[in-house]
Design an enzyme around this catalytic site. Structure first.
Site, PDB file in Angstrom:
ATOM      1  N   THR A 147      37.167  32.378  42.447  1.00 45.98           N
ATOM      2  CA  THR A 147      38.068  32.005  44.072  1.00 45.98           C
ATOM      3  C   THR A 147      36.895  32.996  44.840  1.00 45.98           C
ATOM      4  O   THR A 147      36.324  34.008  44.834  1.00 45.98           O
ATOM      5  CB  THR A 147      39.391  33.471  43.883  1.00 45.98           C
ATOM      6  OG1 THR A 147      39.936  31.974  42.645  1.00 45.98           O
ATOM      7  CG2 THR A 147      40.324  32.725  44.905  1.00 45.98           C
ATOM      8  N   THR A 183      40.277  37.583  41.349  1.00 45.83           N
ATOM      9  CA  THR A 183      39.480  36.642  40.991  1.00 45.83           C
ATOM     10  C   THR A 183      39.445  36.490  39.485  1.00 45.83           C
ATOM     11  O   THR A 183      39.655  37.940  39.463  1.00 45.83           O
ATOM     12  CB  THR A 183      38.021  36.694  41.305  1.00 45.83           C
ATOM     13  OG1 THR A 183      37.777  35.552  41.266  1.00 45.83           O
ATOM     14  CG2 THR A 183      37.130  37.045  41.413  1.00 45.83           C
ATOM     15  N   GLY A 184      40.076  35.817  38.636  1.00 45.34           N
ATOM     16  CA  GLY A 184      39.815  35.755  36.991  1.00 45.34           C
ATOM     17  C   GLY A 184      41.062  35.015  36.761  1.00 45.34           C
ATOM     18  O   GLY A 184      41.872  33.955  37.418  1.00 45.34           O
TER      19      GLY A 184
HETATM   20  N1  ASP Z   1      42.474  32.848  40.199  1.00 43.32           N
HETATM   21  C1  ASP Z   1      42.069  31.719  39.807  1.00 43.32           C
HETATM   22  C2  ASP Z   1      43.193  31.255  39.336  1.00 43.32           C
HETATM   23  O1  ASP Z   1      43.901  31.926  38.521  1.00 43.32           O
HETATM   24  C3  ASP Z   1      40.791  31.758  39.481  1.00 43.32           C
HETATM   25  C4  ASP Z   1      39.748  32.685  39.599  1.00 43.32           C
HETATM   26  O2  ASP Z   1      39.595  33.643  40.348  1.00 43.32           O
HETATM   27  O3  ASP Z   1      38.441  31.720  39.165  1.00 43.32           O
HETATM   28  O4  ASP Z   1      43.247  30.368  39.853  1.00 43.32           O
END
Ligand code: ASP
Length: 302
Positions: A163, A214-215
């Site tokens: 993200t 993010t994650g």
């Molecule tokens: N945090 C984001 C989500 O769960 C995904 C990401 O950061 O890759 O939608």
């Protein structure tokens, strides 16, 4: 006080460069965050952010984004928004024009169209192919829906965890934060992640600082991660200590596959980050630098 911009992942480089240029030309932290994120939303090589990127299980791109002003604590967000190129700008309109904080799905789209955003239909290069490839893999392995999502999370390690999440600090200590994502690749239709949830994926308060994530969004939602980091900073921890402590707390019950990263900037311009992913990269630039710098950190479990 010097201006500082930070943003998640390698593509954060572009967001930070754009955002700092905006701050330097007199734009507000909110402008810097919004315009920085728009650059990544528009980037055809970034499949995890913006319209046309990696879709949900049904092949539809559902976008989450949010923005927050550290001076007023006002914020706006959209979840599962389809067909709009710049969800971050719709989130800002939610903040500025409505009495609400979060609009999702059909209602968010209707609001965006009323604000003058156009509906668009396109794929970024390779996004559709990756979805088809994944569907075929699922058919081959005859995964049942129940086991399917767990399997997807394991397989998608290199695809989904990106993200764009940004924090800006101006010379007068005013701050803003924002983020934008296509969410987890192959997520269930209607799933809204941390990026749309204030306190989970984003929080900022001029009196302390800001934090973004993010994650695997479910972890940030479960542990109210961004707000937790801000609270730890307001108790006196520096951004690095606050991020490490908050990430350690998310490992308490190990309810989730894979990990999360958090990035924090306090109102003095100090930065910190920590992750339970294998590694995490963020971009940083302040007034004294010609261009952003990428910093890589290792996961606390590696
Ligand atoms: N945090 C984001 C989500 O769960 C995904 C990401 O950061 O890759 O939608």
């Amino acid at each position: 006080m010097k201006r500082v911009m930070v943003a998640t992942w390698d593509f954060g480089f572009k967001a930070v460069a754009k955002g700092l240029a905006i701050l330097k030309s007199g734009g507000s932290p909110l402008d810097a965050v919004e315009e920085g994120i728009k650059v990544v939303e528009d980037d055809l090589e970034v499949l995890t952010v913006g319209l046309g990127g990696l879709p949900n299980f049904k092949g539809e791109v559902e976008l989450d984004a949010s923005i927050m002003d550290g001076g007023t604590l006002r914020c706006g967000a959209v979840g599962a928004l389809k067909h709009i190129r710049h969800p971050i700008s719709v989130a800002r309109k939610v903040m500025e024009l409505t009495p609400h904080i979060l609009l999702v799905g059909e209602g968010a789209l209707e609001f965006a169209l009323k604000c003058g955003f156009k509906q668009e239909f396109f794929w970024k290069p390779n996004a559709r192919e990756k979805w088809v490839e994944m569907l075929e893999k699922i058919k081959r392995e005859a995964l049942e829906e129940r086991s399917f999502y767990g399997k997807v999370l394991r397989v998608m390690r290199d695809f989904w965890r990106e993200t764009v999440s940004v924090i800006a600090l101006d010379t007068n200590c005013s701050m803003a934060a924002g983020n934008s994502t296509a969410g987890l690749f192959m997520k269930m239709p209607g799933r809204v992640g941390d990026s749309a949830i204030i306190g989970a994926g984003i929080y900022v308060d001029n009196r302390t600082g800001g934090a973004v994530t993010t994650g695997v969004g479910e972890i940030a939602v479960n542990y109210c991660l961004s707000k937790r980091v801000c609270d730890l900073m307001s108790m006196g921890l520096n951004p690095h200590e606050a991020c490490e402590k908050a990430i350690c707390e998310t490992l308490y019950l190990k309810n989730f596959i894979n990990g999360i990263a958090v990035l924090a900037l306090n109102n003095k311009g100090d930065v910190g980050a920590a992750t339970s992913l294998k590694e995490f990269t963020y971009a940083y630039q302040d007034d004294d630098m010609d261009r952003p710098e990428l910093k890589k950190i290792r996961g606390i479990l590696t």
